[in-house]
Design a protein around this motif. Structure first.
Motif, PDB file in Angstrom:
ATOM      1  N   HIS A 111       0.800  -1.228   0.000  1.00  0.00           N
ATOM      2  CA  HIS A 111       0.000   0.000   0.000  1.00  0.00           C
ATOM      3  C   HIS A 111       0.833   1.278   0.000  1.00  0.00           C
ATOM      4  O   HIS A 111       0.259   2.376   0.019  1.00  0.00           O
ATOM      5  CB  HIS A 111      -0.978   0.046   1.183  1.00  0.00           C
ATOM      6  CG  HIS A 111      -1.823  -1.175   1.330  1.00  0.00           C
ATOM      7  ND1 HIS A 111      -2.535  -1.721   0.285  1.00  0.00           N
ATOM      8  CD2 HIS A 111      -2.069  -1.974   2.403  1.00  0.00           C
ATOM      9  CE1 HIS A 111      -3.183  -2.799   0.711  1.00  0.00           C
ATOM     10  NE2 HIS A 111      -2.902  -2.980   1.985  1.00  0.00           N
ATOM     11  N   PHE A 125      -1.825  -3.484  -3.769  1.00  0.00           N
ATOM     12  CA  PHE A 125      -1.614  -4.700  -2.987  1.00  0.00           C
ATOM     13  C   PHE A 125      -0.380  -5.435  -3.519  1.00  0.00           C
ATOM     14  O   PHE A 125      -0.481  -6.469  -4.195  1.00  0.00           O
ATOM     15  CB  PHE A 125      -2.854  -5.595  -3.057  1.00  0.00           C
ATOM     16  CG  PHE A 125      -3.935  -5.197  -2.090  1.00  0.00           C
ATOM     17  CD1 PHE A 125      -4.254  -5.980  -0.993  1.00  0.00           C
ATOM     18  CD2 PHE A 125      -4.635  -4.014  -2.258  1.00  0.00           C
ATOM     19  CE1 PHE A 125      -5.243  -5.615  -0.096  1.00  0.00           C
ATOM     20  CE2 PHE A 125      -5.630  -3.631  -1.370  1.00  0.00           C
ATOM     21  CZ  PHE A 125      -5.929  -4.436  -0.274  1.00  0.00           C
ATOM     22  N   TYR A 211      -9.559  -6.983   1.249  1.00  0.00           N
ATOM     23  CA  TYR A 211      -9.477  -6.631  -0.168  1.00  0.00           C
ATOM     24  C   TYR A 211     -10.873  -6.592  -0.771  1.00  0.00           C
ATOM     25  O   TYR A 211     -11.670  -7.518  -0.621  1.00  0.00           O
ATOM     26  CB  TYR A 211      -8.622  -7.663  -0.905  1.00  0.00           C
ATOM     27  CG  TYR A 211      -8.465  -7.416  -2.398  1.00  0.00           C
ATOM     28  CD1 TYR A 211      -7.416  -6.651  -2.887  1.00  0.00           C
ATOM     29  CD2 TYR A 211      -9.370  -7.969  -3.305  1.00  0.00           C
ATOM     30  CE1 TYR A 211      -7.267  -6.438  -4.247  1.00  0.00           C
ATOM     31  CE2 TYR A 211      -9.225  -7.758  -4.671  1.00  0.00           C
ATOM     32  CZ  TYR A 211      -8.178  -6.988  -5.135  1.00  0.00           C
ATOM     33  OH  TYR A 211      -8.036  -6.778  -6.489  1.00  0.00           O
TER      34      TYR A 211
END
Length: 387
Positions: A111, A125, A211
């Motif tokens: 990130h 990611f 996610y």
């Protein structure tokens, strides 16, 4: 290159795939240079054979039969990938953070980088390690190396040198295809420029990950910043997609159809923003992204959590090639480029943070432009190195 709106930057994975043009560049010819330029102008992406087909190990020139030169081989690339895997999966947090990114060199955690902040509220990611090539004068590394890398010093020096040879050959072919009388004109602007090897790790996500497939991505839609990029991938680890001229995404397969190897993929080569600008948009700097996939290549939905997590590990190595940072972006001495000058001045170069139009780039050096793009990508994490 016109300004491109990417409203579908976080769209679902495409069901379409695209086979890139494939070239063997072991023998440089003007005809090959022209074909490479045509592919770069149409797609901005192409494949380069990293090894010879069994029946294609030599070629004929005026002096007889000559062995083809590929610079890299499967064992060398496999070894570098193994070092990368060991660093990301086995090195301690302390080892990684001791080499945290500074001046675009070092370790990048999950990130930290956000390649498409307009579409994604949090960073990509993925993890990365940016390794700049050794100083050409002192031969010293320009950054601290983690212990895992220190043990492989000779391997990394060798890998950088081999990739530089490949990049130089590609730049020479582009000059041939652009009808530049001095075929070394482009390559010479890259002398003593520290190409960066970027080791990338897109991890399998834990089953309790937050996610969100509609909001998150492994690598957001972006164009590369420099001249060209060499991308090394692994079998059974898909995820790269490019944006077609019609605005639709298409996945890039790991192997071309009927490719002679099933274990050593060809090198993916793409044009960056600087080279697109330098050619008045003739060469295309294509927007691309990396999506979360399963080993079969299907995109992973936010509902497909299992006990072992979602997605699968993906490793790649990107070699970013750019001119020396003091290079002034003066007009390229190509008749094909000159013909496009008048119509190109207001066009926007690239996609992502820090983009400029062609008029705004006229006063910049290569280093000025690269620093502006990195500042937009990393925010406060990036600081331009003072001389």
């Amino acid at each position: 290159m016109p300004s491109v709106s990417v409203p579908n930057g976080n769209a679902a994975a495409s069901e379409e795939t695209i086979d890139l043009p494939l070239f063997d560049i072991s023998n440089e010819t003007p005809e090959l240079g022209k074909a490479v330029v045509e592919a770069a102008a149409k797609w901005g992406f192409l494949w380069i054979a990293g090894s010879p087909a069994p029946e294609n190990g030599t070629y004929q020139n005026g002096n007889g039969t000559v062995a083809r030169t590929y610079d890299l081989d499967e064992a060398t690339v496999d070894h570098v990938f193994d070092i990368s895997r060991r660093f990301f999966k086995e090195a301690s947090t302390e080892e990684k953070q001791a080499c945290a990114i500074k001046h675009n060199r070092g370790y990048v955690g999950m990130h930290v980088e956000n390649l498409d902040p307009s579409k994604h509220s949090r960073g990509d990611f993925k993890q990365a390690f940016n390794l700049s090539g050794p100083d050409p004068i002192t031969d010293e590394w320009r950054q601290p190396l983690p212990a895992t890398f220190q043990k492989e010093d000779a391997t990394f020096r060798d890998f950088h040198a081999r990739c530089r040879n490949i990049a130089t050959r590609i730049l020479r072919l582009l000059a041939m295809g652009l009808a530049i009388p001095d075929v070394d004109w482009i390559a010479r602007t890259h002398d003593n420029s520290p190409n960066t090897s970027r080791f990338l790790y897109y991890p399998t996500l834990p089953s309790d990950t937050d996610y969100d497939a509609e909001a998150d991505i492994r690598a957001g839609a972006h164009s590369d910043y420099g001249s060209i990029t060499l991308l090394f991938t692994r079998p059974e680890q898909p995820g790269l997609e490019i944006l077609k001229p019609n605005g639709d995404w298409a996945g890039v397969p790991i192997f071309p159809p009927n490719y002679h190897s099933k274990s050593f993929p060809p090198i993916v080569v793409n044009i960056g923003d600087l080279l697109s600008y330098w050619t008045n948009g003739l060469l295309r700097s294509t927007i691309h992204r990396v999506i979360l996939t399963t080993p079969s290549g299907e995109q992973t939905s936010s509902n497909s959590h299992t006990d072992t997590g979602i997605g699968s590990d993906r490793f790649s190595i990107a070699i970013f090639v750019q001119p020396h940072e003091d290079t002034k972006l003066t007009p390229m001495p190509s008749p094909l480029v000159a013909d496009r000058a008048a119509s190109f001045q207001k066009e926007v170069i690239g996609h992502g943070g820090g983009v400029l139009n062609a008029e705004g780039m006229k006063t910049l050096t290569s280093g000025d432009y690269l620093s502006a793009r990195l500042q937009a990508t990393y925010g406060n994490v990036f600081e331009r190195e003072k001389k």
